[in-house]
Design a protein around this motif. Structure first.
Motif, PDB file in Angstrom:
ATOM      1  N   PRO A   1       4.592  14.445  -4.883  1.00 46.80           N
ATOM      2  CA  PRO A   1       5.714  14.596  -3.949  1.00 46.80           C
ATOM      3  C   PRO A   1       6.817  13.574  -4.202  1.00 46.80           C
ATOM      4  N   PHE A   2       6.395  12.381  -4.585  1.00 53.95           N
ATOM      5  CA  PHE A   2       7.382  11.332  -4.857  1.00 53.95           C
ATOM      6  C   PHE A   2       8.297  11.741  -6.006  1.00 53.95           C
TER       7      PHE A   2
ATOM      8  N   PRO B   1       0.821  -1.220   0.000  1.00 55.04           N
ATOM      9  CA  PRO B   1       0.000   0.000   0.000  1.00 55.04           C
ATOM     10  C   PRO B   1       0.850   1.264   0.000  1.00 55.04           C
ATOM     11  N   LEU B   2       1.991   1.212   0.687  1.00 49.45           N
ATOM     12  CA  LEU B   2       2.874   2.371   0.699  1.00 49.45           C
ATOM     13  C   LEU B   2       3.373   2.675  -0.714  1.00 49.45           C
TER      14      LEU B   2
ATOM     15  N   TYR C   1       0.598  10.062  -3.309  1.00 50.44           N
ATOM     16  CA  TYR C   1       1.726  10.986  -3.173  1.00 50.44           C
ATOM     17  C   TYR C   1       2.625  10.941  -4.393  1.00 50.44           C
TER      18      TYR C   1
ATOM     19  N   MET D   1       1.950   1.774  -3.487  1.00 50.39           N
ATOM     20  CA  MET D   1       0.835   2.273  -4.294  1.00 50.39           C
ATOM     21  C   MET D   1       0.544   3.726  -3.958  1.00 50.39           C
ATOM     22  N   GLY D   2       0.675   4.057  -2.684  1.00 52.71           N
ATOM     23  CA  GLY D   2       0.476   5.454  -2.306  1.00 52.71           C
ATOM     24  C   GLY D   2       1.492   6.354  -2.976  1.00 52.71           C
ATOM     25  N   LEU D   3       2.700   5.849  -3.098  1.00 55.32           N
ATOM     26  CA  LEU D   3       3.735   6.671  -3.728  1.00 55.32           C
ATOM     27  C   LEU D   3       3.494   6.837  -5.218  1.00 55.32           C
ATOM     28  N   VAL D   4       2.889   5.806  -5.835  1.00 57.64           N
ATOM     29  CA  VAL D   4       2.609   5.982  -7.256  1.00 57.64           C
ATOM     30  C   VAL D   4       1.207   6.509  -7.486  1.00 57.64           C
ATOM     31  N   GLY D   5       0.519   6.881  -6.434  1.00 60.30           N
ATOM     32  CA  GLY D   5      -0.686   7.683  -6.647  1.00 60.30           C
ATOM     33  C   GLY D   5      -2.009   7.016  -6.341  1.00 60.30           C
ATOM     34  N   ALA D   6      -2.020   5.836  -5.753  1.00 55.83           N
ATOM     35  CA  ALA D   6      -3.313   5.204  -5.465  1.00 55.83           C
ATOM     36  C   ALA D   6      -3.368   4.815  -3.989  1.00 55.83           C
TER      37      ALA D   6
END
Lengths: 114, 411, 202, 852
Positions: C170-171, C140-141, C167, C143-148
């Motif tokens: 920001p990434f 999940p982290l 994110y 995926m969060g970094l690539v936007g989901a």
């Protein structure tokens, strides 16, 4: 053994973070060695990270949904990455500093003095 | 195990006891393993050099040679240089050993047989193994000897550099598996050996060799053992060490060797899964009762240890075959060859999985399957009596994000 | 005797290590020792992260932060092994000022840590039983970094399912930043000239 | 192909031929030094361009011949003097005799046959028409062929290419005027220029690398060392060719003037090519300034023409008014194309009368003012009869001729040409044959219809003086190029003389033939200089053994220039053209005994002198024993790229005049319409028709005289220099005064220095003194006044403005000094301040902001 049997909360983490933060600040403020100042910065950043992780944790909350979730961890990750970048530049500056002054004592670097 | 002890003793004691047992077992694996490997090293080197190796102590093959060495080391005087930084000098070997041991925390020996089931096992092992050099540097510095310091600096430069290509290599199987969890990566490769990740595509096959080179360098083995180059630096970072402290460094080294080989076995060679799914054919799975599952896992563990040992022996073979490189050659190997190669393989693997998502030779682990985390999440959303619109709406959009992820089909 | 909460036990262990070594960093005057203490402190903090369920952040802390500090340590060794700079003692006045500062800051921060009631509330065993043992965090982290934000899919509160944007930006910014920083650092660290006798006299 | 097609084709062909060198110039200017090694390719580019021009020109010539053949309606009867045309000649003589018989007693037509006898009659005859009756008589005498003759036509195509500007009636255009003369000139210029380009690639090879100029000594005693300028040379050559071709193709006198000046500037560049040599720069300046003197007259002529005629165009450009030629020689007049003061000039001369008419018209109401003009035009015929306007025409002619004098180095302005030898030899060849000096003669030929008899007589005398002057100087000159230069001046004098005595064809013919053999001679001399590295003939000798190609091609050139040939049978090109000129002078003598005697004597004497000095040159250079062993040892034949053009030009010099090639017939097509006529101011001045010179009574003595003089000169030279029976030094010692006089070139430079330069210097010194004393004084006092004001301003600025600024600056300075104490530069202090600030901020927030 009350201390051992009670579950920990966010506040506990925050105290640890605060102590690390203060230690870092004191380190920055008191060390004459440039590397020591850098280490202080690392400590300060890490103290902040401890807080972020604590906020994001589900194990430290009393109920589902109060935690910051992954946002806290993501911010912690960013902090770590930026800290690494900061360390790289700071070390490069340190090296230059050493090349120019022959020392890493920050008190000798007073050329910016007004 | 803690639950088992809980029946007889107070809870905290039960946990303590379980922890101690775990720790004892782990320590034994490393310590005994180190003994065996040291013996094996002597035998291997002997055979390679057309000698017999140890033959006297403990029978025809010199089985007890390492034990005898250990007794000798324990009985030696523990010296410390006068100018040494006493605290760090003492702490250094233990730091190395700790780092080496920590790697075993997340190393699964068989399906689910792992001390600490971390979600980011691969990452964790790489991280703690990187700390091993810490002890070497501190030891080198604390010895107040220029040979030691040189050795330590070399070690630091080498290990820090080789972490880059090694990390890149490890990312390739991780990328294909879509997982950092070693247990799950191992489970994926169940079934026939064709499911092993090394046979997934040509790129990962090449990646393995780069990984193995980097692993050899990162555990400071020949031909990359510059830190202890006896022809130049007397004995490198452990010049001033003697006795047990010295042996602890070596235990850490052999432990690391086994750990990186084990990691390679899990990432590339199917971990505890044999070339043929014998345990499945024999019905030794958890569905057929706890004992059957336990037996199957035990066979898997033997399999895994065998694979890792093969890796260690391979390292020994290399050590006694190739001459030591110069420090500039070592750095050149890393920065000019390994890093670009690993980067190319990484990008190639990304492209492979992106453009050939259908060419998925990954296992249908007979009888087992795993779920994607997003499928779990969607199921959870559906189960929790909430309108499924969110999950339903999320699915197609997510699919576009994860095109590179091969879809799992029910076997 | 109440049963030992092992979670708390390890928390106490790691927090103690982190705090003690952090203070040791401040107190120590040898750079190499400072670095050693710092690594210990950061490692302990990584342990705290594992305890809080942030496996990935913990591993990352070990890998990047501790690895970065390792380089610091090497620098310390290289720059100070010659002798005259091994200890740059902090003057007494500075110590007093720093202690004063630390006192004020702590006096400010520790009440703040307890100022919010929700932060003082601990997790109940019932609640912990409902929380899955080890949540998957790395995927999940990522995926969060690539936007989901897939971790929000199962969110009970509809309000918190809003704004699932991750994110990615920001990434990307951090990635470019990192690249720029590395290039800049490499440029800065080039050996341009050696310190001359005149410069040393300054 | 018919005439219509030709009128479309020729402008394209010749326009392209004209613009090719410009393109080459542009290319070399832009990328010259980067073309090949040291700009070698620049030479190839320029050569290729001029070769292209030559090919296009030859194509144009072929097209012209295809359409018009060698004959024109105007000159069907014309024949050369050579044997191939015997039959034609016989016919012609018969016709002339018939004419004479038929029209005897009718005035001047008798001159054709018996000039001497007819001269008094001519002098007494009516001045209105002189030559025209010849044609008329011919018509009457030989009706049958006459009927078959078409009416007088001259094939000329003229139109505008591009109109640059239009100011009222003034049109400044880029136009063309193409007739046979233009085509022949194009061929001549481009072919010779091509040869010279090829030759230059060999001759200028030294410029391909760094050059040490031994003729330039620097202040430190060393020789000048400079970079080669190969590409620049070819850049100038291309521009030179472009300018000359533009001058030839020009369709209006303004364009001629523009290209005239371009030719001048190009020659300036090329003469001063070795810019570091003082003599070269002086020669370039001299050439340029002396030409300006001539151009001054040219501009006066230009103004006279335009102010009275309102047009610059030569011919009648479609859609515009009549051109200069049509206005001066009205085609509808009686007889057609007779010279008469044009209406514009008449009206310009009769300004007061015109003003009177206009006044009268304006005083009468209800009368269209335009009618005043119509009336003035109507009455202009009467005014013309009074002789009004003729003076203006003479002025215009003299003005234009002034330009020709400058450019063709005629008598008063001849001084620049020998000095122009400072340029590289290929430049001399180009300047002396095809371009610069040819431009003057070409303009004279082109403007021939505008010249009145009075002007022509001036031209003849100027030519004759030049001829003799230059020939005498050439006898004593020892610089090989200078001999050739004076020879050129002398030959140009011949051409001018020919034009002046009405021999249009002979002059143009000599221009063409002379171009070939003079370029040959110059290139040959260049080859000699290239081999010997000296210009001094006294240090040469015997070179024919070392450089046979050069020696024998130069021998051909010498034979051509002296007009060698077997009388009445065959000869080199110079034989035909010089013959024609002498015949023309003789023909002129038939009607103007006094002038004719002088001019013929000069011409014949000049021919002898020509033969003498040319063979003096050849003997001194190539024959006999070497006089300087060192030079002889090092002499060598030039490379192939240099002597092959010599051979080609030698071939041309031999055959160019042969009647079988029909050059004269072709040129005849371009003959200006109408005859010269009779002088108005000097009524006794009459001109015979040019073809009258073909009569055997004139032709035969002329040929014999030419041959005799040439032979005489040749023999004399042989006695002196070839066989060395006579010693030139003895002659020199016997007549020291004459020798000095000739050696110093008749003291022309000294004379000009005394008469023009010194007075100018004197006046300039006076002006300078006035400038310094009065004008500078005025300006100085102004400056002092301004200085006083500025001092006052300075005080104000310093104490008032600066004071205010400094006060502010001081204030900020002290503020900054106060603030710098805060900036300790101590890192740890900053950290502490940050923390203190953060704590203080928190307390402030706590105290004043109600947090939720």
């Amino acid at each position: 053994m009350n201390l051992l049997s009670e579950p920990v909360g966010v506040s506990h983490y925050m105290i640890v973070g605060a102590v690390m933060f203060v230690a870092g600040v004191v380190c920055m403020a008191s060390k004459r060695n440039l590397l020591g100042v850098l280490m202080g910065i690392e400590l300060v950043l890490n103290g902040a990270n401890v807080n972020f992780v604590a906020f994001s944790s589900r194990f430290l909350q009393s109920e589902e949904g109060r935690s910051l979730g992954l946002d806290g961890q993501l911010i912690a990750v960013f902090v770590i990455v930026l800290a690494a970048a900061e360390a790289a530049v700071a070390l490069a500056i340190t090296l230059n500093f050493y090349n120019n002054y022959g020392t890493v004592d920050v008190d000798r670097a007073s050329e910016l003095k007004g | 195990m803690a639950a088992y002890f809980d029946q007889f003793v107070p809870s905290w004691l039960a946990y303590l006891a379980a922890a101690l047992v775990h720790a004892f077992l782990l320590l034994n694996v490393v310590a005994v393993g180190a003994l065996v490997f040291i013996w094996a090293e002597r035998k291997v080197s002997g055979r390679i050099q057309d000698r017999l190796g140890p033959t006297r102590v403990g029978g025809k093959f010199g089985w007890l040679q390492s034990l005898a060495d250990g007794i000798k080391l324990i009985s030696k005087e523990d010296t410390m240089p006068a100018g040494a930084d006493r605290l760090l000098f003492r702490a250094a070997p233990y730091i190395s050993l700790c780092a080496s041991l920590c790697a075993y925390l997340a190393l699964p020996f068989s399906d689910g047989w792992v001390a600490l089931p971390v979600d980011v096992g691969v990452f964790f092992i790489l991280a703690v193994m990187g700390l091993e050099v810490f002890g070497v540097i501190l030891g080198g510095y604390a010895s107040a000897s220029k040979w030691s310091l040189f050795g330590a600096m070399r070690e630091a430069a080498q290990v820090v550099s080789y972490e880059v290509p090694m990390g890149l290599c490890v990312v390739v199987p991780v990328l294909i598996a879509g997982q950092l969890d070693l247990v799950k990566i191992g489970q994926m490769q169940g079934g026939l050996f064709t499911n092993w990740l090394i046979l997934h595509d040509p790129l990962i096959f090449c990646t393995f060799w780069v990984y193995f080179t980097c692993a050899t360098a990162s555990v400071n083995r020949a031909p990359f053992d510059l830190a202890e180059a006896e022809s130049e630096l007397v004995a490198g970072f452990h010049t001033e060490y003697s006795g047990l402290r010295w042996s602890i460094f070596f235990m850490a080294e052999y432990g690391s060797m086994f750990a990186v080989s084990g990691l390679a076995a899990i990432l590339f060679f199917g971990g505890w899964n044999g070339p043929l799914p014998v345990t499945h054919w024999l019905g030794l799975t958890a569905e057929n009762g706890a004992l059957a599952g336990y037996l199957g896992n035990f066979l898997g563990m033997l399999n895994f240890i065998g694979k890792a040992t093969l890796g260690v022996v391979f390292m020994m073979w290399v050590r006694w075959t190739l001459p030591r490189l110069r420090i500039d050659q070592v750095m050149k190997t890393c920065l000019k060859y390994c890093t670009p190669l690993a980067a190319v393989f990484f990008l190639g693997a990304v492209a492979w999985t992106y453009y050939l998502p259908g060419v998925d030779v990954r296992s249908r682990p007979l009888g087992m399957h795993y779920q994607r985390w997003w499928e779990e999440a969607a199921e959870g959303a559906a189960e929790s009596e909430r309108p499924g619109t969110m999950a339903a709406a999320a699915k197609p959009s997510l699919a576009s994000f994860v095109r590179s992820q091969p879809q799992v089909v029910e076997p | 005797m109440e049963p030992i909460n092992w979670h708390t036990f390890f928390f106490l262990l790691f927090s103690l290590l982190a705090v003690v070594f952090a203070v040791a960093v401040v107190v120590a005057s040898n750079v190499v020792r400072m670095a050693f203490y710092l690594i210990m402190s950061l490692g302990a903090a990584a342990g705290l992260f594992f305890l809080a369920g942030a496996d990935f952040v913990g591993a990352m802390q070990l890998m990047i932060y501790v690895g970065g500090t390792l380089v610091l340590l090497i620098f310390g060794v290289m720059l100070t092994a010659q002798g005259p700079f091994i200890s740059m003692k902090t003057r007494g006045g500075d110590w007093i000022l720093a202690a004063l500062l630390a006192g004020i800051l702590l006096a400010l921060l520790i009440p703040a840590a307890f100022s919010v009631p929700a932060w003082r509330n601990r997790a109940t065993p019932e609640y912990l039983a409902g929380v899955r043992e080890r949540p998957a965090t790395s995927a999940p982290l990522a995926m969060g970094l690539v936007g989901a934000r897939v971790d929000r899919l199962a969110e009970a509160d509809a309000n918190r399912r809003e704004g699932m944007a991750g994110y990615l930006l920001p990434f990307e910014i951090v990635s470019v930043h990192l690249l720029v920083v590395l290039v800049g650092a490499a440029y800065l660290a080039r050996t341009k000239r050696r310190a001359t006798a005149e410069r040393r006299l300054l | 192909m018919n005439e219509q097609t030709l009128s479309n084709l020729l402008p394209v062909l010749l326009g392209a031929a004209w613009l090719l060198p410009l393109a080459s110039f542009a290319v070399v200017v832009l990328v010259g030094p980067r073309l090949g090694k040291a700009g070698l390719l620049a030479g190839h580019v320029a050569t290729g361009a001029i070769l292209g021009s030559a090919v296009l020109s030859l194509l144009a010539l072929g097209a012209w011949l295809y359409v018009f053949g060698f004959t024109s309606g105007q000159a069907a009867h014309h024949g050369g003097a050579a044997g191939e045309h015997v039959q034609q000649e016989a016919e012609h003589n018969a016709a002339a005799r018939g004419r004479a018989d038929a029209s005897h007693g009718e005035g001047g037509d008798a001159i054709a046959d018996a000039p001497e006898a007819a001269a008094p009659a001519v002098a007494a005859a009516d001045g209105s028409t002189l030559s025209e009756p010849v044609r008329a008589g011919k018509r009457r005498a030989r009706p049958a062929p006459m009927v078959s003759l078409p009416p007088p036509v001259k094939h000329a195509f003229t139109d505008d290419w591009y109109t640059l500007a239009e100011f009222g009636s003034l049109r400044v255009t880029i136009s063309y005027y193409i007739d046979a003369l233009t085509v022949v000139m194009f061929v001549m210029v481009s072919v010779i220029a091509t040869c010279i380009h090829f030759y230059s690639i060999g001759y200028m090879h030294e410029e391909l690398h760094d050059v040490t100029d031994h003729e330039v000594t620097l202040s430190d005693g060393s020789y000048l060392h400079r970079r080669g300028r190969f590409h620049r040379f070819f850049q100038y050559l291309s521009l030179f060719c472009f300018s000359m071709l533009g001058l030839v193709v020009a369709g209006n006198i303004f364009m001629v003037f523009v290209f005239w000046e371009l030719v001048g500037i190009c020659s300036y560049f090329l003469i001063g090519f070795y810019i570091e040599r003082r003599s070269a720069t002086k020669a370039a300046n001299k050439a340029f300034i002396v030409n300006r003197v001539g151009d001054f007259g040219f501009i006066i002529g230009l103004m006279a023409l335009w102010s009275s005629l309102g047009t610059f165009a030569f011919g009648d450009v479609p859609g515009q008014g009549p051109g200069i030629f049509s206005q001066v020689r009205n085609p509808q007049g009686e007889p057609p194309h007779a010279l008469a003061a044009p209406t514009g000039m008449v009206l310009a001369s009769a300004q007061e009368r015109v003003a009177e008419i206009v006044r009268d018209h304006f005083n009468v109401p209800d009368v269209d003012p335009q009618s005043a003009w119509s009336e003035a035009v109507a009455r202009s015929g009467g005014w013309r009869a009074e002789g009004l306007g003729y003076g203006l025409l003479v002025l215009a002619g003299l003005g234009i001729f002034c330009g020709c004098v400058g450019k063709s180095a005629q008598f008063p302005l001849h001084v620049w040409l020998p000095d122009a030898m400072e340029g590289p030899t290929p430049v001399s060849a180009l300047v002396h044959s095809a371009t610069m000096v040819a431009a003057g003669v070409y303009l004279g030929a082109r403007f021939f219809p505008v010249f009145t008899p009075e002007v022509l007589l001036v031209i003849a005398y100027v030519g004759a003086i030049t001829l003799l002057l230059a020939a005498t100087i050439a006898i004593t000159a020892v610089d090989i190029k200078r001999v050739l230069a004076y020879s050129t001046v002398s030959q140009l004098g011949y051409m001018m003389l020919s034009l002046g005595v009405g021999g249009w064809l002979a002059g143009v013919f000599h221009l063409i033939t002379h171009a070939f053999f003079k370029s040959l001679l110059f290139l040959g001399s260049g080859s000699v200089i290239h081999a010997c590295h000296t210009n001094d003939m006294t240090r040469m000798g015997g070179l024919r053994r070392k450089m046979p190609w050069t020696a024998y091609t130069m021998l051909v050139g010498c034979l051509a220039i002296i007009g060698a040939g077997i009388p009445f049978l065959i000869g080199l090109s110079g034989y035909y053209s010089k013959d024609a000129i002498l015949a023309q002078v003789l023909s002129f003598r038939g009607v103007n005994m006094f002038h004719g005697n002088i001019l013929f004597a000069v011409a014949a004497g000049g021919a002898a002198l020509t033969a003498f000095y040319m063979f003096r040159l050849w003997y001194l250079t190539f024959a006999g024993e070497p006089r300087d062993e060192h030079i002889y040892e090092h002499a060598h034949e030039s490379p192939q790229i240099m002597y092959v053009p010599l051979v080609i030009l030698a071939g041309a010099a031999v055959v160019a005049g042969w009647p079988i090639l029909g050059l004269t017939d072709l040129l005849e097509q371009a003959r200006p319409l109408g005859d010269v006529g009779r002088g108005v101011m000097w009524a006794s001045l009459a001109y015979p028709h040019e073809h009258a010179s073909h009569a055997a009574s004139i032709h035969v003595p002329a040929t014999l005289a030419a041959a005799a003089t040439a032979l005489g000169g040749f023999l004399l030279a042989t006695l002196f220099y070839g066989l060395r029976w006579l010693n030139p030094n003895e002659v020199r010692q016997q007549f020291p005064a004459v020798y000095r006089w000739l050696w110093n070139k008749w003291y022309f430079d000294e004379f000009y220095d005394l008469v023009f330069v010194r007075p100018v210097h004197f006046v300039a010194a006076l002006a300078a003194r006035f400038d310094r004393r009065w004008i500078d004084g005025l300006i100085d006092s102004l400056a002092r006044w301004v200085r006083g004001v500025s001092i006052l301003d300075d005080v104000l600025d310093r104490y008032l403005v600066d004071g205010a600024v400094n006060l502010t600056a001081d204030w900020f300075w002290s503020l900054g000094r106060g603030l710098r104490n805060v900036q300790t530069g101590r890192l740890r202090q900053y950290v502490m301040l940050i923390v203190v600030g953060a704590v203080a901020l928190t307390f402030l927030l706590e105290a004043f902001v109600s947090l939720p």
